[in-house]
Motif scaffolding. Structure first.
Motif, PDB file in Angstrom:
ATOM      1  N   UNK A  38     -12.467  16.787  21.277  1.00  0.00           N
ATOM      2  CA  UNK A  38     -12.892  16.555  19.909  1.00  0.00           C
ATOM      3  C   UNK A  38     -12.489  17.720  19.015  1.00  0.00           C
ATOM      4  N   UNK A  39     -12.561  18.928  19.569  1.00  0.00           N
ATOM      5  CA  UNK A  39     -12.133  20.104  18.805  1.00  0.00           C
ATOM      6  C   UNK A  39     -10.661  20.058  18.458  1.00  0.00           C
ATOM      7  N   UNK A  40      -9.826  19.588  19.443  1.00  0.00           N
ATOM      8  CA  UNK A  40      -8.390  19.487  19.186  1.00  0.00           C
ATOM      9  C   UNK A  40      -8.121  18.425  18.118  1.00  0.00           C
ATOM     10  N   UNK A  41      -8.832  17.309  18.192  1.00  0.00           N
ATOM     11  CA  UNK A  41      -8.662  16.262  17.184  1.00  0.00           C
ATOM     12  C   UNK A  41      -9.028  16.794  15.786  1.00  0.00           C
ATOM     13  N   UNK A  42     -10.165  17.487  15.745  1.00  0.00           N
ATOM     14  CA  UNK A  42     -10.608  18.031  14.449  1.00  0.00           C
ATOM     15  C   UNK A  42      -9.606  19.049  13.925  1.00  0.00           C
ATOM     16  N   UNK A  43      -9.101  19.882  14.848  1.00  0.00           N
ATOM     17  CA  UNK A  43      -8.142  20.908  14.442  1.00  0.00           C
ATOM     18  C   UNK A  43      -6.870  20.263  13.884  1.00  0.00           C
ATOM     19  N   UNK A 104       3.815   7.498  16.403  1.00  0.00           N
ATOM     20  CA  UNK A 104       4.819   6.862  15.553  1.00  0.00           C
ATOM     21  C   UNK A 104       4.472   5.413  15.300  1.00  0.00           C
ATOM     22  N   UNK A 105       3.909   4.765  16.282  1.00  0.00           N
ATOM     23  CA  UNK A 105       3.634   3.330  16.181  1.00  0.00           C
ATOM     24  C   UNK A 105       2.302   3.042  15.496  1.00  0.00           C
ATOM     25  N   UNK A 106       1.271   3.832  15.832  1.00  0.00           N
ATOM     26  CA  UNK A 106      -0.084   3.523  15.348  1.00  0.00           C
ATOM     27  C   UNK A 106      -0.646   4.549  14.387  1.00  0.00           C
ATOM     28  N   UNK A 107       0.038   5.662  14.252  1.00  0.00           N
ATOM     29  CA  UNK A 107      -0.464   6.709  13.372  1.00  0.00           C
ATOM     30  C   UNK A 107      -1.223   7.799  14.107  1.00  0.00           C
ATOM     31  N   UNK A 108      -1.659   7.480  15.340  1.00  0.00           N
ATOM     32  CA  UNK A 108      -2.384   8.496  16.120  1.00  0.00           C
ATOM     33  C   UNK A 108      -2.106   8.282  17.615  1.00  0.00           C
ATOM     34  N   UNK A 109      -1.958   9.370  18.335  1.00  0.00           N
ATOM     35  CA  UNK A 109      -1.758   9.282  19.768  1.00  0.00           C
ATOM     36  C   UNK A 109      -2.281  10.528  20.466  1.00  0.00           C
ATOM     37  N   UNK A 110      -2.722  10.363  21.701  1.00  0.00           N
ATOM     38  CA  UNK A 110      -3.198  11.513  22.467  1.00  0.00           C
ATOM     39  C   UNK A 110      -2.849  11.320  23.937  1.00  0.00           C
ATOM     40  N   UNK A 111      -2.801  12.432  24.679  1.00  0.00           N
ATOM     41  CA  UNK A 111      -2.389  12.383  26.081  1.00  0.00           C
ATOM     42  C   UNK A 111      -2.894  13.641  26.784  1.00  0.00           C
ATOM     43  N   UNK A 112      -3.239  13.482  28.081  1.00  0.00           N
ATOM     44  CA  UNK A 112      -3.617  14.613  28.922  1.00  0.00           C
ATOM     45  C   UNK A 112      -2.570  14.732  30.010  1.00  0.00           C
ATOM     46  N   UNK A 122      -3.470  19.997  29.907  1.00  0.00           N
ATOM     47  CA  UNK A 122      -3.206  20.162  28.472  1.00  0.00           C
ATOM     48  C   UNK A 122      -3.512  18.851  27.753  1.00  0.00           C
ATOM     49  N   UNK A 123      -4.265  18.974  26.651  1.00  0.00           N
ATOM     50  CA  UNK A 123      -4.634  17.806  25.863  1.00  0.00           C
ATOM     51  C   UNK A 123      -3.818  17.825  24.567  1.00  0.00           C
ATOM     52  N   UNK A 124      -3.147  16.730  24.298  1.00  0.00           N
ATOM     53  CA  UNK A 124      -2.295  16.608  23.121  1.00  0.00           C
ATOM     54  C   UNK A 124      -2.914  15.597  22.165  1.00  0.00           C
TER      55      UNK A 124
END
Length: 443
Positions: A38-43, A104-112, A122-124
């Motif tokens: 959540x911190x990474x998302x907020x950052x 690119x497709x949805x506007x948001x993406x994340x991956x571990x 690493x959390x992206x």
């Protein structure tokens, strides 16, 4: 017991500590991981807000130094435009990265992504900007495996401390637990039951104590009976032997006239017959006492045995003018034929012996309440109440004054009693002096 408690306790302690540690580590790490993501998302949102405000020139090395997270900016084709840790020119194209494709497709993406050793993760978190460029913020932390491995030293020290404490506690607990058991009064185990769990065992100990006491009493009684029996046997054998020896000595020394020789010979024959009967009865009693397993049990017709008994005693009954009769129906019991015959014979023989001349003896074979029954009834001298319980004792005679005339060995009813025990039969007696006796064997 102490060693077993120690082993079981140690196993449970180690297992409990390990499971608790693993559970706590997983829960705590899960919470930390959630907060970290959540911190990474907020950052990432903060950085995008800065870019929206002042443009991409907001991304400078100074901004990258303000956070431990890695900030990367790529164009819509995946070419790296900025990276807070590495020169963009040295970095490969990011268009194949899952978080780039998703953003690119949805506007948001994340991956571990985990390192090859699974020791780091690493959390992206990637965002698509208004101009189509992709902003990615990444943060690397220890994986759950490395976090747990790094705590093993502390865990080991904790387990050792608990095991040492457990050792002393088990020592004290087993000592306190065993002390009441060692102080148990096994002679009276139920008077002070220290643990309810021991009550079934103590009940068995109490039962065994009672059985042993009963067996001791039986042994004492049996020894007394054996001594009495030995004394009675010696006396009973001595009497006919002395008579035979005395008569024979008189005849050997010529002290008996020729006309008296038949009388003396008859007396010797009579005493010898009595001696032979006594020995046979003693042998039979010994076999019954031993309850020899080689006795052959078979289906025996009681009417057939009773007929043989009546035939054998008919002559003795006729000499006393006694009416000896047999009535009933055939019944079969499983038993030892010879022992059953002697039981039937002794009951009928006693009735004939102790019935006055002109009396009657009735033998019955049949069923009583559905059970096989053998009954002998006479109108002889009868048995007093106070002596009815003793007539089955060895060498006990009701009519002691006429015991020599009747010719009995005093063992007949004792053989009947032992035979009844062997065949699980019941003996019923109804007798009254002057009115006769009724004896029943119910199988």
């Amino acid at each position: 017991m102490k060693q077993r408690l120690m082993n079981h306790g140690s196993f449970l302690v180690v297992l409990s500590v390990l499971l608790t540690f693993i559970a706590a580590s997983v829960v705590m790490y899960g919470k930390f991981n959630t907060y970290m993501k959540q911190g990474v998302r907020d950052e990432a949102e903060y950085v995008r807000a800065g870019i929206d405000e002042v443009g991409e020139k907001y991304l400078t090395k100074k901004v990258g130094d303000l956070t431990e997270s890695r900030i990367t900016l790529t164009d819509k084709n995946g070419t790296v435009l900025f990276d807070s840790e590495t020169d963009p020119k040295e970095m490969e194209n990011h268009s194949d990265r899952p978080e780039f494709i998703q953003a690119s497709q949805t506007g948001y993406g994340e991956m571990v992504r985990f390192s090859e050793t699974l020791s780091r993760q690493t959390f992206y978190s990637a965002l698509r900007l208004d101009n189509g460029n992709i902003l990615r913020v990444a943060k690397t932390t220890d994986s759950v495996f490395l976090t747990m491995m790094s705590s093993f030293t502390l865990l080991g020290l904790l387990v050792i401390a608990i095991l040492v404490l457990e050792f002393f506690l088990v020592q004290k607990q087993t000592t306190d637990m065993i002390r009441p058991i060692n102080e148990l009064d096994l002679e009276n185990p139920l008077e002070n039951v220290c643990y309810e769990e021991l009550r079934p065992l103590l009940k068995r100990v109490d039962q065994q104590n009672r059985q042993i006491a009963s067996q001791v009493e039986e042994l004492i009684a049996a020894e007394a009976v054996r001594r009495e029996f030995s004394a009675n046997v010696s006396h009973e054998l001595k009497t006919p032997l002395m008579s035979i020896s005395g008569y024979a000595e008189l005849m050997m020394n010529g002290m008996v006239s020729a006309e008296n020789i038949p009388e003396f010979s008859g007396r010797i024959y009579h005493e010898a017959s009595r001696l032979s009967s006594l020995v046979q009865d003693i042998i039979q009693l010994s076999r019954l006492d031993e309850k020899s397993s080689d006795m052959p049990f078979e289906a025996v017709d009681c009417m057939e045995l009773a007929e043989d008994v009546v035939t054998q005693l008919q002559t003795a009954a006729e000499k006393k003018n006694i009416a000896l009769t047999l009535d009933g129906e055939p019944v079969t019991v499983r038993g030892v034929r010879q022992v059953l015959y002697e039981m039937f014979y002794n009951l009928a023989d006693n009735a004939v012996r102790y019935t006055e001349e002109g009396g009657a003896v009735k033998v019955f074979v049949g069923r009583q309440n559905g059970r096989p029954c053998y009954r002998v009834e006479d109108n002889g001298i009868g048995i007093p109440k106070k002596e009815q319980e003793r007539v089955f004792e060895r060498f006990y005679r009701v009519d002691k004054s006429h015991s020599r005339q009747t010719g009995g060995t005093g063992l007949g009813l004792s053989i009947v009693k032992h035979g009844a025990v062997l065949h699980h039969a019941e003996i019923h007696m109804d007798s009254e002096p002057g009115r006769g006796t009724k004896m029943e064997l119910v199988f």
